[in-house]
Design a protein around this motif. Structure first.
Motif, PDB file in Angstrom:
ATOM      1  N   GLY A  79     -34.533  46.242 -11.992  1.00 46.37           N
ATOM      2  CA  GLY A  79     -33.283  47.080 -11.994  1.00 46.37           C
ATOM      3  C   GLY A  79     -33.523  48.399 -13.125  1.00 46.37           C
ATOM      4  O   GLY A  79     -34.550  48.634 -13.571  1.00 46.37           O
ATOM      5  N   ASP A  80     -32.585  48.878 -13.414  1.00 46.68           N
ATOM      6  CA  ASP A  80     -32.393  50.230 -14.553  1.00 46.68           C
ATOM      7  C   ASP A  80     -32.346  49.614 -15.862  1.00 46.68           C
ATOM      8  O   ASP A  80     -31.584  49.108 -16.222  1.00 46.68           O
ATOM      9  N   PHE A  81     -33.353  50.053 -16.573  1.00 44.63           N
ATOM     10  CA  PHE A  81     -33.634  49.658 -18.148  1.00 44.63           C
ATOM     11  C   PHE A  81     -32.208  49.788 -18.845  1.00 44.63           C
ATOM     12  O   PHE A  81     -31.856  49.003 -19.711  1.00 44.63           O
ATOM     13  N   TRP A  82     -31.555  50.978 -18.404  1.00 38.57           N
ATOM     14  CA  TRP A  82     -30.152  51.160 -18.934  1.00 38.57           C
ATOM     15  C   TRP A  82     -29.193  50.090 -18.997  1.00 38.57           C
ATOM     16  O   TRP A  82     -28.258  50.265 -19.879  1.00 38.57           O
ATOM     17  N   ASP A  83     -29.231  49.265 -17.850  1.00 37.65           N
ATOM     18  CA  ASP A  83     -28.260  48.290 -17.876  1.00 37.65           C
ATOM     19  C   ASP A  83     -28.218  47.526 -19.077  1.00 37.65           C
ATOM     20  O   ASP A  83     -27.251  46.907 -19.558  1.00 37.65           O
ATOM     21  N   PHE A  84     -29.341  47.083 -19.665  1.00 36.66           N
ATOM     22  CA  PHE A  84     -29.527  46.440 -21.021  1.00 36.66           C
ATOM     23  C   PHE A  84     -28.596  47.357 -22.281  1.00 36.66           C
ATOM     24  O   PHE A  84     -27.767  46.964 -22.848  1.00 36.66           O
ATOM     25  N   TYR A  85     -29.067  48.666 -22.283  1.00 32.27           N
ATOM     26  CA  TYR A  85     -28.147  49.492 -23.403  1.00 32.27           C
ATOM     27  C   TYR A  85     -26.655  49.478 -22.909  1.00 32.27           C
ATOM     28  O   TYR A  85     -26.080  49.847 -24.097  1.00 32.27           O
ATOM     29  N   ALA A  86     -26.299  49.566 -21.763  1.00 34.74           N
ATOM     30  CA  ALA A  86     -25.005  49.519 -21.179  1.00 34.74           C
ATOM     31  C   ALA A  86     -24.414  48.264 -21.385  1.00 34.74           C
ATOM     32  O   ALA A  86     -22.973  48.210 -21.114  1.00 34.74           O
ATOM     33  N   LYS A  87     -24.879  47.294 -21.910  1.00 34.34           N
ATOM     34  CA  LYS A  87     -24.571  46.079 -22.295  1.00 34.34           C
ATOM     35  C   LYS A  87     -23.756  45.174 -20.830  1.00 34.34           C
ATOM     36  O   LYS A  87     -22.795  44.572 -20.744  1.00 34.34           O
ATOM     37  N   LYS A  88     -24.520  45.484 -19.791  1.00 35.36           N
ATOM     38  CA  LYS A  88     -24.409  44.934 -18.363  1.00 35.36           C
ATOM     39  C   LYS A  88     -25.150  43.493 -18.350  1.00 35.36           C
ATOM     40  O   LYS A  88     -24.358  42.708 -17.770  1.00 35.36           O
ATOM     41  N   LEU A  89     -26.269  43.149 -19.185  1.00 33.89           N
ATOM     42  CA  LEU A  89     -26.727  42.116 -19.226  1.00 33.89           C
ATOM     43  C   LEU A  89     -27.660  41.811 -20.483  1.00 33.89           C
ATOM     44  O   LEU A  89     -27.894  42.795 -21.117  1.00 33.89           O
ATOM     45  N   PRO A  90     -28.001  40.581 -20.908  1.00 36.82           N
ATOM     46  CA  PRO A  90     -28.382  40.564 -22.087  1.00 36.82           C
ATOM     47  C   PRO A  90     -30.168  40.542 -22.172  1.00 36.82           C
ATOM     48  O   PRO A  90     -30.473  40.476 -20.897  1.00 36.82           O
ATOM     49  N   VAL A  91     -30.720  41.039 -23.160  1.00 38.29           N
ATOM     50  CA  VAL A  91     -32.183  41.033 -23.095  1.00 38.29           C
ATOM     51  C   VAL A  91     -32.705  39.821 -23.418  1.00 38.29           C
ATOM     52  O   VAL A  91     -32.537  39.016 -24.169  1.00 38.29           O
ATOM     53  N   THR A  92     -33.567  39.243 -22.548  1.00 36.52           N
ATOM     54  CA  THR A  92     -34.188  38.076 -22.419  1.00 36.52           C
ATOM     55  C   THR A  92     -35.665  37.936 -22.476  1.00 36.52           C
ATOM     56  O   THR A  92     -36.094  36.965 -22.932  1.00 36.52           O
ATOM     57  N   LYS A  93     -36.149  39.062 -22.047  1.00 31.57           N
ATOM     58  CA  LYS A  93     -37.926  39.091 -22.029  1.00 31.57           C
ATOM     59  C   LYS A  93     -38.255  40.358 -22.192  1.00 31.57           C
ATOM     60  O   LYS A  93     -37.455  41.304 -21.949  1.00 31.57           O
ATOM     61  N   ALA A  94     -39.471  40.667 -22.766  1.00 29.84           N
ATOM     62  CA  ALA A  94     -39.891  42.036 -22.943  1.00 29.84           C
ATOM     63  C   ALA A  94     -41.479  41.849 -23.240  1.00 29.84           C
ATOM     64  O   ALA A  94     -42.026  40.810 -23.809  1.00 29.84           O
ATOM     65  N   LEU A  95     -42.184  42.792 -22.744  1.00 30.66           N
ATOM     66  CA  LEU A  95     -43.686  43.001 -23.155  1.00 30.66           C
ATOM     67  C   LEU A  95     -43.724  42.845 -24.894  1.00 30.66           C
ATOM     68  O   LEU A  95     -43.016  43.493 -25.519  1.00 30.66           O
ATOM     69  N   PRO A  96     -44.808  42.220 -25.300  1.00 33.45           N
ATOM     70  CA  PRO A  96     -45.209  42.463 -26.756  1.00 33.45           C
ATOM     71  C   PRO A  96     -45.315  43.732 -27.287  1.00 33.45           C
ATOM     72  O   PRO A  96     -45.931  44.402 -26.633  1.00 33.45           O
ATOM     73  N   ILE A  97     -45.013  43.846 -28.512  1.00 36.94           N
ATOM     74  CA  ILE A  97     -44.895  45.240 -29.367  1.00 36.94           C
ATOM     75  C   ILE A  97     -45.538  45.258 -30.565  1.00 36.94           C
ATOM     76  O   ILE A  97     -45.586  44.087 -31.033  1.00 36.94           O
TER      77      ILE A  97
END
Length: 392
Positions: free
Chosen positions: A116-134
């Protein structure tokens, strides 16, 4: 002291010329195809990007590039980064820059693994559970994003500035070469100093009792900044001053000084609306807001503010009138910010008092939270203090 977990898995690679180790560090943490993400032209003009590329090439790690990150990083570039990651099979993000670049990289890392739209995480619609390594090559000491699980970005439509927080976006490694800070403009250095102090104060002002260990850690960081900040301003090429500031900025925001204690973060939330609306530097906005917040909430715990005044700013304790000591400490903080070239009121920042209702509406403080829970009327009062603040 409250129960706590402390998790800080980032490998910090500190010292001169350590950016030349990027390639092997990326390989160490499983990267095979890298997106190099950076800001304006300074990283290119200084030769830093070329050194990073050479290191990746030497390690046999392929890469693509995306520059153009602005202060208060925008969602539009993050969308472009997500597309590049998917189109090129990128499995590792390498942020070369300061907090804005790192935060933008975190947005890409999260969005690339979400349909979906990454902004969903910043809008607090769902929690961040995974990401590429940085991974990070840090060029500014300020945000502490090189060691934190936080990211703040701006949605251009409506200029909404919002954040996420999750351990999965903590960088795998952070390369920290203080020499890279020596060419920073004075204003940018001062904004970084302010941001570091604000990160400490957001944890220092707590309702948790018996937290002497972390109180003293907070105070040590603040005293270090009071010493090394002016030294770096007066001697921009002073490596040791830059080194102390750089490490203080990391320790201020990697979670250590917040262990076992409640925290505030209202000043950051209030400031985000300023930098969202006016696109000012985050540190400059904090210089205006944080002393105003202190003045407004000082009666909640006069002795904690008096402790700050005596232990950090060297004020003499007035046992008959502790509030006088507390207020003198707040004045000392504002004077310090002014001395390094930071704005102290709306006029100096470029903000307008007539915009206060808009700022409050965008923030939507609701029932409030933090050291002192704030409602709309409280935030309005803080903005009003900030609008008229002076050194008197």
């Amino acid at each position: 002291m409250d129960n706590f977990n402390f998790y800080s898995p980032t490998e910090f690679v500190f010292g001169k010329d350590r950016e030349n180790e990027c390639g092997e560090l990326v390989k160490k943490y499983g990267g095979t195809k890298v997106l190099i993400h950076y800001g304006g032209g300074s990283a290119v003009r200084s030769g830093l990007i070329d050194r990073v590329k050479a290191s990746l090439n030497a390690a046999g790690v392929s890469f693509v590039e995306l520059g153009g990150v602005k202060p208060n990083p925008r969602d539009t570039l993050i969308y472009k980064g997500i597309e590049m990651v998917r189109a090129n099979g990128v499995d590792f993000i390498l942020a070369v820059g300061g907090g804005s670049v790192i935060d933008s990289s975190k947005g890409i890392a999260v969005g690339a693994l979400y349909d979906g739209d990454f902004w969903d995480f910043y809008a607090k619609k769902l929690p961040v559970t995974k990401a590429l390594p940085i991974g990070v090559v840090q060029t500014i000491a300020a945000a502490g994003s090189e060691g934190s699980g936080d990211s703040v970005v701006t949605k251009e439509e409506g200029m909404l500035k919002r954040d996420i927080g999750a351990d999965v976006i903590r960088p795998r490694f952070a390369v920290q070469n203080p020499a890279l800070l020596c060419t920073l403009p004075a204003y940018q250095t001062a904004c970084g100093i302010t941001d570091i102090m604000a990160h400490v104060f957001e944890r220092y002002f707590t309702n948790t009792l018996e937290v002497e260990t972390t109180d003293r850690l907070c105070e040590a960081l603040l005293i270090t900044i009071l010493k090394e900040g002016p030294r770096a301003m007066a001697e921009p090429a002073n490596y040791e001053a830059r080194a102390n500031i750089m490490w203080a900025g990391t320790v201020a925001h990697n979670g250590l000084v917040g262990c076992g204690r409640s925290q505030d973060w209202n000043s950051h939330a209030i400031e985000h609306e300023l930098s969202g609306l006016y696109d000012c530097a985050h540190g400059a906005g904090l210089a205006v807001i944080m002393p105003a917040w202190m003045e407004y909430v000082v009666d909640h715990n006069v002795m904690r503010f008096a402790q700050m005044a005596t232990r950090v700013f060297g004020c003499q304790m007035n046992f008959e009138n502790p509030k006088a000591t507390a207020l003198e400490g707040i004045k000392a903080f504002r004077r310090f910010l002014h001395s390094i070239g930071m704005p102290i009121n709306f006029a100096e920042l470029g903000a307008k008092e007539e915009d206060i209702p808009t700022l409050v509406e965008k923030l939507n403080p609701g029932d409030g939270w933090g050291f002192v829970p704030l409602k709309a009327k409280d935030v309005t009062a803080i903005y009003t203090i900030a609008a008229h603040a002076s050194l008197d």
